[in-house]
Scaffold this motif. Structure first.
Motif, PDB file in Angstrom:
ATOM      1  N   MET A 121       0.834  -1.207   0.000  1.00  0.00           N
ATOM      2  CA  MET A 121       0.000   0.000   0.000  1.00  0.00           C
ATOM      3  C   MET A 121       0.871   1.259   0.000  1.00  0.00           C
ATOM      4  SD  MET A 121      -3.014  -1.021  -0.431  1.00  0.00           S
ATOM      5  CE  MET A 121      -3.779   0.577  -0.269  1.00  0.00           C
ATOM      6  N   VAL A 122       1.960   1.236   0.772  1.00  0.00           N
ATOM      7  CA  VAL A 122       2.877   2.383   0.790  1.00  0.00           C
ATOM      8  C   VAL A 122       3.475   2.583  -0.600  1.00  0.00           C
ATOM      9  CG1 VAL A 122       5.102   3.198   1.695  1.00  0.00           C
ATOM     10  CG2 VAL A 122       3.375   2.266   3.252  1.00  0.00           C
ATOM     11  N   ARG A 123       3.924   1.488  -1.229  1.00  0.00           N
ATOM     12  CA  ARG A 123       4.512   1.593  -2.574  1.00  0.00           C
ATOM     13  C   ARG A 123       3.493   2.095  -3.579  1.00  0.00           C
ATOM     14  NH1 ARG A 123       7.722  -4.012  -3.646  1.00  0.00           N
ATOM     15  NH2 ARG A 123       5.585  -4.608  -4.089  1.00  0.00           N
ATOM     16  N   ARG A 124       2.275   1.550  -3.504  1.00  0.00           N
ATOM     17  CA  ARG A 124       1.230   1.961  -4.445  1.00  0.00           C
ATOM     18  C   ARG A 124       0.910   3.443  -4.285  1.00  0.00           C
ATOM     19  NH1 ARG A 124      -2.257  -3.305  -2.931  1.00  0.00           N
ATOM     20  NH2 ARG A 124      -1.173  -4.789  -4.291  1.00  0.00           N
ATOM     21  N   THR A 125       0.813   3.905  -3.052  1.00  0.00           N
ATOM     22  CA  THR A 125       0.523   5.318  -2.799  1.00  0.00           C
ATOM     23  C   THR A 125       1.647   6.200  -3.332  1.00  0.00           C
ATOM     24  OG1 THR A 125      -0.795   4.763  -0.853  1.00  0.00           O
ATOM     25  CG2 THR A 125       0.056   7.028  -0.989  1.00  0.00           C
ATOM     26  N   ALA A 126       2.904   5.779  -3.089  1.00  0.00           N
ATOM     27  CA  ALA A 126       4.046   6.557  -3.581  1.00  0.00           C
ATOM     28  C   ALA A 126       4.030   6.633  -5.104  1.00  0.00           C
ATOM     29  CB  ALA A 126       5.359   5.942  -3.087  1.00  0.00           C
ATOM     30  N   MET A 127       3.742   5.520  -5.763  1.00  0.00           N
ATOM     31  CA  MET A 127       3.708   5.524  -7.228  1.00  0.00           C
ATOM     32  C   MET A 127       2.510   6.302  -7.748  1.00  0.00           C
ATOM     33  SD  MET A 127       6.403   4.163  -8.504  1.00  0.00           S
ATOM     34  CE  MET A 127       7.203   5.068  -7.176  1.00  0.00           C
ATOM     35  N   MET A 178       3.398   9.250 -10.185  1.00  0.00           N
ATOM     36  CA  MET A 178       2.975   9.043 -11.575  1.00  0.00           C
ATOM     37  C   MET A 178       1.538   9.518 -11.786  1.00  0.00           C
ATOM     38  SD  MET A 178       4.660   5.250 -11.953  1.00  0.00           S
ATOM     39  CE  MET A 178       4.687   5.135 -13.744  1.00  0.00           C
ATOM     40  N   SER A 179       1.136  10.529 -11.052  1.00  0.00           N
ATOM     41  CA  SER A 179      -0.259  10.979 -11.106  1.00  0.00           C
ATOM     42  C   SER A 179      -0.682  11.460 -12.492  1.00  0.00           C
ATOM     43  CB  SER A 179      -0.507  12.083 -10.075  1.00  0.00           C
ATOM     44  OG  SER A 179       0.293  13.211 -10.377  1.00  0.00           O
ATOM     45  N   ASP A 180       0.284  11.876 -13.314  1.00  0.00           N
ATOM     46  CA  ASP A 180      -0.078  12.345 -14.651  1.00  0.00           C
ATOM     47  C   ASP A 180       0.090  11.257 -15.722  1.00  0.00           C
ATOM     48  OD1 ASP A 180       2.689  12.380 -14.392  1.00  0.00           O
ATOM     49  OD2 ASP A 180       2.945  14.155 -15.660  1.00  0.00           O
ATOM     50  N   TRP A 181       0.317  10.014 -15.302  1.00  0.00           N
ATOM     51  CA  TRP A 181       0.425   8.881 -16.229  1.00  0.00           C
ATOM     52  C   TRP A 181      -0.944   8.227 -16.382  1.00  0.00           C
ATOM     53  CZ3 TRP A 181       5.179   5.589 -17.107  1.00  0.00           C
ATOM     54  CH2 TRP A 181       6.360   6.314 -16.903  1.00  0.00           C
ATOM     55  N   THR A 182      -1.194   7.674 -17.573  1.00  0.00           N
ATOM     56  CA  THR A 182      -2.400   6.876 -17.782  1.00  0.00           C
ATOM     57  C   THR A 182      -2.077   5.416 -17.431  1.00  0.00           C
ATOM     58  OG1 THR A 182      -1.886   6.302 -20.074  1.00  0.00           O
ATOM     59  CG2 THR A 182      -3.084   8.390 -19.702  1.00  0.00           C
ATOM     60  N   ASP A 183      -3.128   4.637 -17.246  1.00  0.00           N
ATOM     61  CA  ASP A 183      -2.919   3.201 -17.015  1.00  0.00           C
ATOM     62  C   ASP A 183      -2.213   2.560 -18.210  1.00  0.00           C
ATOM     63  OD1 ASP A 183      -4.003   3.196 -14.472  1.00  0.00           O
ATOM     64  OD2 ASP A 183      -5.995   2.547 -15.144  1.00  0.00           O
ATOM     65  N   GLU A 192      -0.023   3.971 -20.201  1.00  0.00           N
ATOM     66  CA  GLU A 192       1.401   4.312 -20.124  1.00  0.00           C
ATOM     67  C   GLU A 192       2.111   3.459 -19.077  1.00  0.00           C
ATOM     68  OE1 GLU A 192       1.586   9.015 -21.364  1.00  0.00           O
ATOM     69  OE2 GLU A 192       0.741   8.489 -19.403  1.00  0.00           O
ATOM     70  N   LEU A 193       1.460   3.257 -17.945  1.00  0.00           N
ATOM     71  CA  LEU A 193       2.044   2.421 -16.899  1.00  0.00           C
ATOM     72  C   LEU A 193       2.244   0.996 -17.411  1.00  0.00           C
ATOM     73  CD1 LEU A 193       3.047   1.851 -14.056  1.00  0.00           C
ATOM     74  CD2 LEU A 193       0.648   1.603 -13.350  1.00  0.00           C
ATOM     75  N   TRP A 194       1.223   0.421 -18.051  1.00  0.00           N
ATOM     76  CA  TRP A 194       1.354  -0.944 -18.575  1.00  0.00           C
ATOM     77  C   TRP A 194       2.405  -1.024 -19.673  1.00  0.00           C
ATOM     78  CZ3 TRP A 194       0.446  -5.044 -16.066  1.00  0.00           C
ATOM     79  CH2 TRP A 194      -0.578  -5.094 -15.139  1.00  0.00           C
ATOM     80  N   THR A 195       2.563   0.028 -20.469  1.00  0.00           N
ATOM     81  CA  THR A 195       3.628   0.052 -21.478  1.00  0.00           C
ATOM     82  C   THR A 195       4.992   0.024 -20.805  1.00  0.00           C
ATOM     83  OG1 THR A 195       2.241   1.227 -23.074  1.00  0.00           O
ATOM     84  CG2 THR A 195       4.633   1.396 -23.386  1.00  0.00           C
ATOM     85  N   LEU A 196       5.155   0.807 -19.724  1.00  0.00           N
ATOM     86  CA  LEU A 196       6.413   0.792 -18.972  1.00  0.00           C
ATOM     87  C   LEU A 196       6.680  -0.608 -18.418  1.00  0.00           C
ATOM     88  CD1 LEU A 196       8.861   2.126 -17.576  1.00  0.00           C
ATOM     89  CD2 LEU A 196       7.325   2.681 -15.681  1.00  0.00           C
TER      90      LEU A 196
END
Length: 168
Positions: A110-116, A120-125, A127-131
């Motif tokens: 949960m800490v990691r997810r919140t940090a990401m 990455m608040s301006d990333w789309t899902d 874009e994240l899956w592409t990364l």
């Protein structure tokens, strides 16, 4: 042949990432139970997937067995891991995550997810899956040419042995 500037830029970005990772991994933090290295908790994620012997955990973490042994001792002391006889070989011991260990893993996730989410608040899902897809592909390719720590130099891919020998 790949764009050589892009390859150089990739290594620059990876170096920056490694500095960030090293800062995160080589830190200690205080809990109500005392002071602990963050690296001690990395093993919990592996043990959350499956129980294993200490040697197997060290291999999965690509870490020195003595370091892993010290970390496991901390985790056992905290009640996050317990040792059990291996049903396949009663002489061996399995490391098994406890319910408290699973709770700790979920809290760390949960800490990691919140940090990401924040980073990455301006990333789309997409874009994240592409990364994730491209980084996975990169790591798979890199693993195929990086010499494993236990491999002999003559077993390494030619490009790596030439580099190590100063011929590249």
């Amino acid at each position: 042949m790949l764009d050589q500037k892009a390859v150089d830029d990739l290594f620059d970005v990876l170096s920056r990432y490694m500095r960030l990772r090293d800062r995160a991994v080589h830190t200690t933090f205080k809990t109500a139970d005392g002071e602990f290295e963050t690296a001690a908790f990395k093993g919990l994620f592996h043990l959350a997937r499956e129980s294993m012997r200490s040697r197997e955990l060290a291999e999965s973490l690509n870490a020195d067995p003595s370091t892993v042994s010290r970390h496991v001792a901390q985790l056992v002391e905290l009640g996050l891991v317990r040792r059990e006889a291996d049903p396949a070989d009663g002489r061996a011991t399995l490391l098994v995550i406890t319910d408290a260990g699973r709770e700790r893993v979920e809290a760390m996730r949960m800490v990691r997810r919140t940090a990401m989410d924040d980073a990455m608040s301006d990333w789309t899902d997409d874009e994240l899956w592409t990364l994730v897809r491209l980084l996975s592909r990169f790591v798979d390719a890199a693993e195929s040419v990086i010499v494993p720590s236990c491999a002999k130099t003559d077993e390494a891919p030619r490009a790596i042995t030439d580099f190590v020998k100063g011929k590249a």
